[in-house]
Design a protein around this motif. Sequence first.
Motif, PDB file in Angstrom:
ATOM      1  N   THR A   1      21.922  10.089  -6.895  1.00  0.00           N
ATOM      2  CA  THR A   1      21.388  10.187  -5.541  1.00  0.00           C
ATOM      3  C   THR A   1      20.695   8.884  -5.181  1.00  0.00           C
ATOM      4  O   THR A   1      20.656   7.951  -5.970  1.00  0.00           O
ATOM      5  N   GLY A   2      20.177   8.794  -3.977  1.00  0.00           N
ATOM      6  CA  GLY A   2      19.523   7.583  -3.521  1.00  0.00           C
ATOM      7  C   GLY A   2      19.948   7.233  -2.115  1.00  0.00           C
ATOM      8  O   GLY A   2      20.064   8.120  -1.259  1.00  0.00           O
ATOM      9  N   LEU A   3      20.224   5.960  -1.875  1.00  0.00           N
ATOM     10  CA  LEU A   3      20.561   5.466  -0.542  1.00  0.00           C
ATOM     11  C   LEU A   3      21.965   4.871  -0.555  1.00  0.00           C
ATOM     12  O   LEU A   3      22.252   3.965  -1.345  1.00  0.00           O
ATOM     13  N   GLY A   4      22.839   5.357   0.318  1.00  0.00           N
ATOM     14  CA  GLY A   4      24.218   4.880   0.349  1.00  0.00           C
ATOM     15  C   GLY A   4      24.854   5.094   1.703  1.00  0.00           C
ATOM     16  O   GLY A   4      24.260   5.701   2.601  1.00  0.00           O
ATOM     17  N   LEU A   5      26.069   4.608   1.838  1.00  0.00           N
ATOM     18  CA  LEU A   5      26.821   4.748   3.087  1.00  0.00           C
ATOM     19  C   LEU A   5      27.790   5.916   2.990  1.00  0.00           C
ATOM     20  O   LEU A   5      28.479   6.071   1.970  1.00  0.00           O
ATOM     21  N   PRO A   6      27.891   6.726   4.030  1.00  0.00           N
ATOM     22  CA  PRO A   6      28.833   7.859   3.994  1.00  0.00           C
ATOM     23  C   PRO A   6      30.265   7.436   3.688  1.00  0.00           C
ATOM     24  O   PRO A   6      30.962   8.114   2.938  1.00  0.00           O
ATOM     25  N   SER A   7      30.723   6.315   4.259  1.00  0.00           N
ATOM     26  CA  SER A   7      32.096   5.881   4.027  1.00  0.00           C
ATOM     27  C   SER A   7      32.345   5.548   2.565  1.00  0.00           C
ATOM     28  O   SER A   7      33.449   5.715   2.049  1.00  0.00           O
ATOM     29  N   GLU A   8      31.308   5.065   1.874  1.00  0.00           N
ATOM     30  CA  GLU A   8      31.453   4.667   0.474  1.00  0.00           C
ATOM     31  C   GLU A   8      31.128   5.789  -0.496  1.00  0.00           C
ATOM     32  O   GLU A   8      31.541   5.733  -1.661  1.00  0.00           O
ATOM     33  N   MET A   9      30.382   6.792  -0.038  1.00  0.00           N
ATOM     34  CA  MET A   9      29.937   7.863  -0.937  1.00  0.00           C
ATOM     35  C   MET A   9      30.704   9.170  -0.764  1.00  0.00           C
ATOM     36  O   MET A   9      30.450  10.138  -1.485  1.00  0.00           O
ATOM     37  N   ALA A  10      31.638   9.221   0.180  1.00  0.00           N
ATOM     38  CA  ALA A  10      32.382  10.466   0.414  1.00  0.00           C
ATOM     39  C   ALA A  10      33.100  10.930  -0.849  1.00  0.00           C
ATOM     40  O   ALA A  10      33.112  12.130  -1.185  1.00  0.00           O
ATOM     41  N   GLY A  11      33.698   9.988  -1.586  1.00  0.00           N
ATOM     42  CA  GLY A  11      34.408  10.349  -2.816  1.00  0.00           C
ATOM     43  C   GLY A  11      33.479  10.897  -3.871  1.00  0.00           C
ATOM     44  O   GLY A  11      33.848  11.830  -4.615  1.00  0.00           O
TER      45      GLY A  11
ATOM     46  N   ALA B   1      29.931  14.003  -8.329  1.00  0.00           N
ATOM     47  CA  ALA B   1      29.056  13.044  -9.004  1.00  0.00           C
ATOM     48  C   ALA B   1      27.734  12.895  -8.262  1.00  0.00           C
ATOM     49  O   ALA B   1      26.705  12.558  -8.863  1.00  0.00           O
ATOM     50  N   SER B   2      27.756  13.139  -6.957  1.00  0.00           N
ATOM     51  CA  SER B   2      26.537  13.120  -6.150  1.00  0.00           C
ATOM     52  C   SER B   2      26.443  14.413  -5.351  1.00  0.00           C
ATOM     53  O   SER B   2      27.415  14.824  -4.709  1.00  0.00           O
ATOM     54  N   GLN B   3      25.269  15.022  -5.386  1.00  0.00           N
ATOM     55  CA  GLN B   3      25.038  16.233  -4.601  1.00  0.00           C
ATOM     56  C   GLN B   3      24.554  15.889  -3.192  1.00  0.00           C
ATOM     57  O   GLN B   3      24.847  16.600  -2.238  1.00  0.00           O
ATOM     58  N   SER B   4      23.819  14.797  -3.087  1.00  0.00           N
ATOM     59  CA  SER B   4      23.306  14.373  -1.781  1.00  0.00           C
ATOM     60  C   SER B   4      22.787  12.952  -1.893  1.00  0.00           C
ATOM     61  O   SER B   4      22.470  12.467  -2.988  1.00  0.00           O
ATOM     62  N   PHE B   5      22.694  12.288  -0.752  1.00  0.00           N
ATOM     63  CA  PHE B   5      22.110  10.955  -0.667  1.00  0.00           C
ATOM     64  C   PHE B   5      21.576  10.784   0.751  1.00  0.00           C
ATOM     65  O   PHE B   5      21.790  11.644   1.609  1.00  0.00           O
ATOM     66  N   ALA B   6      20.913   9.692   0.999  1.00  0.00           N
ATOM     67  CA  ALA B   6      20.324   9.479   2.328  1.00  0.00           C
ATOM     68  C   ALA B   6      20.545   8.043   2.777  1.00  0.00           C
ATOM     69  O   ALA B   6      20.831   7.162   1.961  1.00  0.00           O
ATOM     70  N   ILE B   7      20.423   7.825   4.047  1.00  0.00           N
ATOM     71  CA  ILE B   7      20.458   6.471   4.615  1.00  0.00           C
ATOM     72  C   ILE B   7      20.090   6.583   6.097  1.00  0.00           C
ATOM     73  O   ILE B   7      20.220   7.638   6.701  1.00  0.00           O
ATOM     74  N   TRP B   8      19.619   5.516   6.659  1.00  0.00           N
ATOM     75  CA  TRP B   8      19.503   5.395   8.106  1.00  0.00           C
ATOM     76  C   TRP B   8      20.798   4.751   8.570  1.00  0.00           C
ATOM     77  O   TRP B   8      21.611   4.300   7.750  1.00  0.00           O
ATOM     78  N   ASN B   9      20.986   4.663   9.840  1.00  0.00           N
ATOM     79  CA  ASN B   9      22.213   4.090  10.367  1.00  0.00           C
ATOM     80  C   ASN B   9      22.101   2.561  10.345  1.00  0.00           C
ATOM     81  O   ASN B   9      21.313   1.988  11.094  1.00  0.00           O
ATOM     82  N   PRO B  10      22.870   1.865   9.494  1.00  0.00           N
ATOM     83  CA  PRO B  10      22.764   0.403   9.436  1.00  0.00           C
ATOM     84  C   PRO B  10      23.201  -0.276  10.730  1.00  0.00           C
ATOM     85  O   PRO B  10      22.754  -1.386  11.034  1.00  0.00           O
ATOM     86  N   ILE B  11      24.079   0.387  11.489  1.00  0.00           N
ATOM     87  CA  ILE B  11      24.473  -0.159  12.796  1.00  0.00           C
ATOM     88  C   ILE B  11      23.251  -0.221  13.705  1.00  0.00           C
ATOM     89  O   ILE B  11      22.998  -1.233  14.366  1.00  0.00           O
ATOM     90  N   ASP B  12      22.471   0.853  13.717  1.00  0.00           N
ATOM     91  CA  ASP B  12      21.236   0.869  14.506  1.00  0.00           C
ATOM     92  C   ASP B  12      20.256  -0.191  14.021  1.00  0.00           C
ATOM     93  O   ASP B  12      19.524  -0.792  14.823  1.00  0.00           O
ATOM     94  N   LEU B  13      20.221  -0.413  12.705  1.00  0.00           N
ATOM     95  CA  LEU B  13      19.280  -1.380  12.145  1.00  0.00           C
ATOM     96  C   LEU B  13      19.624  -2.808  12.588  1.00  0.00           C
ATOM     97  O   LEU B  13      18.739  -3.571  12.993  1.00  0.00           O
ATOM     98  N   GLY B  14      20.903  -3.160  12.518  1.00  0.00           N
ATOM     99  CA  GLY B  14      21.314  -4.480  12.977  1.00  0.00           C
ATOM    100  C   GLY B  14      21.098  -4.664  14.468  1.00  0.00           C
ATOM    101  O   GLY B  14      20.704  -5.745  14.932  1.00  0.00           O
TER     102      GLY B  14
ATOM    103  N   ASP C   1      31.948  14.737   5.968  1.00  0.00           N
ATOM    104  CA  ASP C   1      33.201  14.490   6.695  1.00  0.00           C
ATOM    105  C   ASP C   1      32.944  14.030   8.128  1.00  0.00           C
ATOM    106  O   ASP C   1      33.744  13.296   8.709  1.00  0.00           O
ATOM    107  N   GLU C   2      31.824  14.448   8.672  1.00  0.00           N
ATOM    108  CA  GLU C   2      31.471  14.094  10.061  1.00  0.00           C
ATOM    109  C   GLU C   2      31.129  12.611  10.198  1.00  0.00           C
ATOM    110  O   GLU C   2      31.337  12.003  11.251  1.00  0.00           O
ATOM    111  N   PHE C   3      30.605  12.027   9.109  1.00  0.00           N
ATOM    112  CA  PHE C   3      30.085  10.667   9.206  1.00  0.00           C
ATOM    113  C   PHE C   3      30.883   9.617   8.432  1.00  0.00           C
ATOM    114  O   PHE C   3      30.676   8.430   8.655  1.00  0.00           O
ATOM    115  N   LYS C   4      31.762  10.030   7.530  1.00  0.00           N
ATOM    116  CA  LYS C   4      32.390   9.061   6.620  1.00  0.00           C
ATOM    117  C   LYS C   4      33.280   8.051   7.336  1.00  0.00           C
ATOM    118  O   LYS C   4      33.546   6.974   6.779  1.00  0.00           O
TER     119      LYS C   4
END
Length: 331
Positions: A243-253, A259-272, A325-328
């Motif tokens: 677990t930890g901080l990751g991107l949905p597109s990279e962590m979907a698998g 291997a991961s039950q859950s993770f978190a992140i803010w939207n990096p697009i919003d951050l930039g 699936d909604e965010f990946k």
Amino acid sequence: MSVLKKVMTSAALVAAMFATPVMAQDDVRIAIVVKALGIGFFEAAAKGAEEAAAELGNVEIIYTGPTDTTAEGQIEVINALIAQNVDAIAISANDTDALVPALKKAMSRGITVISWDSGVAADGRQMHLNPSSNALIGNMIIKMAADHLPDGGDVAVLSATSTSTNQNIWIEEMSKVVGDYNGINVVATVYGDDLADKSYREATGLMQSFPDLDAIIAPTSVGIVAAAQAVVDAGKVGKVNVTGLGLPSEMAGAIESGASQSFAIWNPIDLGYSATMLAYELSQNGVEAAPGATIPMGRMGSLTLDENTEGAMADPFVYDASNIDEFKSIF
């Protein structure tokens, strides 16, 4: 071709020749400096920066960074940007202190400097944009591990570099609240330097050194993917949760494999996007980055700075099998 047509064409060419440099001179050049090129989180942030530039209309984004996560590499990039006389530098730092002299030099040349994501010491920037509250992030990363360990267990941390400002603060905040989670024991902290291969080796080493390890917490988008793959390859899916901080597109698998039950992140697009808007306000609109100041961030609202001239963009969001699936496909 008629004489009139020739004159009109020549006039148009002359106008174009003189118009181009005038437009270029009016462009506001904002450099988005990342920890290293080739990292998905920062590439997503660059998309947000370009969105802000398009909205502002007269901004050129210079997306740049070193090839590896070192302070030395970022200092070279900063010096090159000073030579180009950019209007603003928005940097995610590899080292909180080592970049200060170069960034002070930039500010002495009239260049606006802000840090975002991973901060620079206050002397080296005008303000810092945290992606979220450090306390909320620290609590979130340990909570996600504890949520799947009702009887407690051993967890380890796989961070980026030992000098990464943001990871170190989040781990410190995590340590403050780990006692709130029954039976959770942090056995080690290791560093993968935001390199996929090293992070993979460090995760493998953790599982070998601690055979009863229950979870790996990686507050870095590179490390979390590498750790999840290490768990799969070690045949420890269901035993060790990543677990930890990751991107949905990279962590979907990793979610799909278990291997991961859950993770978190803010939207990096919003951050930039937010970092670009803030750099523009400070460099072009006379906004001062002072304690208590409220600075507009376009569609993201506004940022209020604390006594350290820092502000938090948004709360972290948790991703799991119910919503991945909604965010990946987004980031």
